[in-house]
Design an enzyme around this catalytic site. Structure first.
Site, short mmCIF file in Angstrom:
data_model
loop_
_atom_site.label_atom_id
_atom_site.label_comp_id
_atom_site.label_asym_id
_atom_site.label_seq_id
_atom_site.Cartn_x
_atom_site.Cartn_y
_atom_site.Cartn_z
N HIS A 196 0.81 -1.21 0.00
CA HIS A 196 0.00 0.00 0.00
C HIS A 196 0.85 1.26 0.00
CE1 HIS A 196 -3.16 -2.89 0.79
NE2 HIS A 196 -3.87 -2.04 0.09
N CYS A 509 -9.36 -3.78 -10.54
CA CYS A 509 -8.94 -2.56 -9.85
C CYS A 509 -7.59 -2.70 -9.15
CB CYS A 509 -10.01 -2.09 -8.87
SG CYS A 509 -10.27 -3.24 -7.52
C1 PEP Z 1 -6.44 -5.32 -4.60
O1 PEP Z 1 -6.27 -6.12 -3.67
O2 PEP Z 1 -6.10 -5.55 -5.77
C2 PEP Z 1 -7.06 -4.00 -4.34
C3 PEP Z 1 -7.38 -3.20 -5.32
O3 PEP Z 1 -7.27 -3.64 -3.06
P1 PEP Z 1 -6.11 -3.16 -2.06
O4 PEP Z 1 -4.87 -2.92 -2.88
O5 PEP Z 1 -6.59 -1.92 -1.39
O6 PEP Z 1 -5.97 -4.31 -1.13
#
Ligand code: PEP
Ligand code: MG
Length: 591
Positions: A196, A509
């Site tokens: 993240h 996403c």
């Molecule tokens: C993912 O896991 O691909 C996602 C878009 O969510 P995050 O990166 O916030 O876990």
């Protein structure tokens, strides 16, 4: 002294070029030492603990003194509580007992006491006890900092300009609060590109390298550093010529980005007329307008957990309502997909008591946390539902592992809807509900899940992590983190097929959605929308407008006949090369 002109090859986590003076933050996120001690060391270890506690008390007294002049009563009460906790007999005595009987160092002893105290509060949902858990976290961090002798984490107090921050690690919360006008880029020793922290760096357009092992030994305070996150190179103490060349390239990169922006708002459609929705991943409501400027047709993923970062309490219903309302209003009827809280994993917040587990990614994260902390969840749902009348809200649930869990969450949502109805609060009748497909079990039962929701959103960051057993934050296994693994392609394909069968939309996403390299593959697999970091939209859109659905489908049928990553990668790179050329920079450096 660092040697002159050190070159380190490393893949960029957030594209761009940054030039600046190194500011090395050795202690942030470095983890504390845990070791056994001998009988002879017991007294000195107790002394160390006592002096760290004493120092913490003095620091708090100073903070209180400042607050008295500028702040209100509430903050002073909090400081008083912290001072009381620091002096708490139980805390001090138990920590000393741990040192004496278990023969462990002071840091370790302190950690054990704090964890035990927090366990006592874990099942108490009363707000007072919740707050005490946060207080314990806060004093733990303060005493620990004094024990390990690290300076205060004060990124916002940085005064110098043009800095490249170098640290063991930054939390996503640290990065959100970086003073952008002063910090030009950053390098961390640990982490992966799907962590993240890397995601936030990309959305804030801060050039960054993460997981550069040994960087803290190679770079020194005030060294001049170039981060070339376009070609994957760090230069410590560049030569005069290199410096000049990079300054020119930095200008060229910025100019090329501006050029791309000019076409960003053209329709997202292939040459043979296939539309693909390109939407934005955002972390803050303030990103909505820049997302539209980058050509976003809506928000595909609003990661609401950042509302909970950098604070000791939870955001109120009103605060959240205002934030969601602002995002919906600014999108003017375009879809805004707001994801319910995904706390846990690598994106913890200050005071997160569920962080103390060996495998946080497999722990009480996202909807699991929400189903335990139902009041926190309901507060968010109330805010979302109330905001729904201000635009086109789509609600997205993270980390759904199966049908029963989904039904449980749906019943909480229904309950909140009914409460609001009883209170005569207006809620939109038409709110689409979707789930993240990011746990392999959800793919396996996708047919059943599809009947219960209006859309799927594939979170490849976690899907890859959980399917391949590759920690998304671990630089040692990041070479395995590959969306072109045939197992991952098959999971995406199965999800898209289940969605088609049920007549619902499917978005990707995860971070790969913003990389033009994968565009033909996703198009050919039948993905309806890609949600990405807004800065990636102009590039992906430019390429989308150059390709055809026909060639994408042909590519996918070839991919389906391969079972090796190397072959698939070779094929895709080959077929995509002519399009990717568009983005090459005219005078690229040959370091
Ligand atoms: C993912 O896991 O691909 C996602 C878009 O969510 P995050 O990166 O916030 O876990
Ligand atoms: Mg995820």
């Amino acid at each position: 002294m660092t040697k002159n002109n050190v070159h380190i090859k490393h893949e960029g986590a957030s594209k761009g070029i940054a030039i600046g003076k190194a500011h090395v933050l050795t202690a942030i996120g470095a983890g504390f030492p845990k070791y056994w001690i001998t009988d002879r060391e017991i007294t000195s270890e107790i002394m160390r603990l006592k002096s760290a506690i004493q120092k913490s008390k003095q620091q708090l007294a100073k903070v209180k003194e400042k607050l008295c002049r500028f702040e209100g009563k509430e903050q002073i009460q909090i400081i008083d509580t912290h001072s009381m906790l620091i002096q708490d007999e139980m805390l001090v005595t138990h920590a000393i007992q741990n040192i004496t009987s278990r023969k462990i160092n002071a840091e370790w002893a302190l950690e054990k006491v704090i964890s035990r105290l927090k366990m006592a509060f874990i099942d108490m949902h009363d707000q007072y006890f919740q707050q005490r858990k946060h207080d314990l976290d806060y004093i733990y961090q303060r005493i620990m900092k004094n024990l390990v002798g690290s300076p205060e984490l004060s990124l916002h107090e940085i005064k110098e300009n043009n800095l490249i921050l170098v640290a063991n690690d930054f939390s996503p919360a640290d990065i959100v609060s970086l003073p952008r006008e002063r910090v030009k880029g950053f390098i961390t020793a640990v982490g992966g590109n799907a962590s993240h922290s890397a995601i936030i760096a990309r959305s804030l357009e801060i050039p960054a390298m993460v997981g550069v092992e040994g960087i803290l030994k190679q770079v020194q305070e005030n060294d001049l550093v170039v981060i070339d996150a376009l070609r994957g190179l760090i230069i410590i103490k560049p030569s005069k010529e290199e410096l000049e060349r990079y300054k020119k390239q930095q200008t060229a990169f910025e100019k090329a980005n501006k050029e791309l922006l000019k076409d960003a708002r053209l329709p997202a459609v292939t040459k043979d007329g296939k539309r693909m929705e390109l939407v934005a991943n955002i972390e803050l409501a303030e990103e909505v307008i820049p997302a539209i400027q980058h050509g976003a047709e809506g928000v595909g993923l609003f990661r609401t957990e950042y509302l909970y970062a950098n604070r000791m309490d939870y955001p109120s219903e009103e605060e959240q309502f205002e934030c969601y309302k602002a995002a919906l209003e600014q999108m003017e009827g375009r879809p805004v997909t707001i994801r319910t809280l995904d706390l846990g994993g690598d994106k913890l917040f200050a005071g997160g008591e569920y962080a103390d587990h060996v495998n946080p990614a497999l722990g009480l994260r996202a909807v699991r946390f929400c189903l335990v902390e139902k009041d926190i969840f309901r507060t968010q749902l109330r805010a979302m539902l109330r905001a729904s009348i201000y635009g086109n809200l789509r609600m997205l649930l993270p980390m759904i592992s199966g049908l029963d869990e989904l039904l449980q969450v749906k019943s909480v949502i229904e309950g909140v809807r009914n409460d609001l109805k009883k209170e005569k609060v207006k809620v939109s009748e038409k709110i689409e509900l979707g789930i993240m497909i990011e746990i392999p079990s959800a793919v396996i039962v996708a047919d059943a899940l599809a009947k219960e929701v209006d859309f799927f959103s594939i979170g490849t960051n976690d899907l890859i992590q959980y399917a391949l057993a590759v920690d998304r934050t671990n630089e040692h296994v990041s070479y395995l983190f590959n969306p072109l693994n045939p197992a991952i392609i098959s999971l995406i394909k199965q999800t898209a097929e289940a969605a088609k069968k049920a007549g619902i939309d499917v978005t990707i996403c995860g971070e790969v959605a913003g990389d033009p390299l994968y565009l033909l593959l996703f198009l050919g697999l039948g993905i309806d929308a890609l949600s990405m970091n807004p800065v990636s939209i102009p590039r992906v859109k430019k390429m989308l407008r150059e390709v055809t659905l026909k060639e994408a489908k042909e590519l996918v049928s070839k991919v389906n006949s391969f079972d090796s990553i190397a072959k698939i990668e070779g094929l895709i790179k080959n077929e995509t090369a002519k399009y990717l050329k568009i983005f090459e920079h005219p005078k690229s450096a040959k370091p």
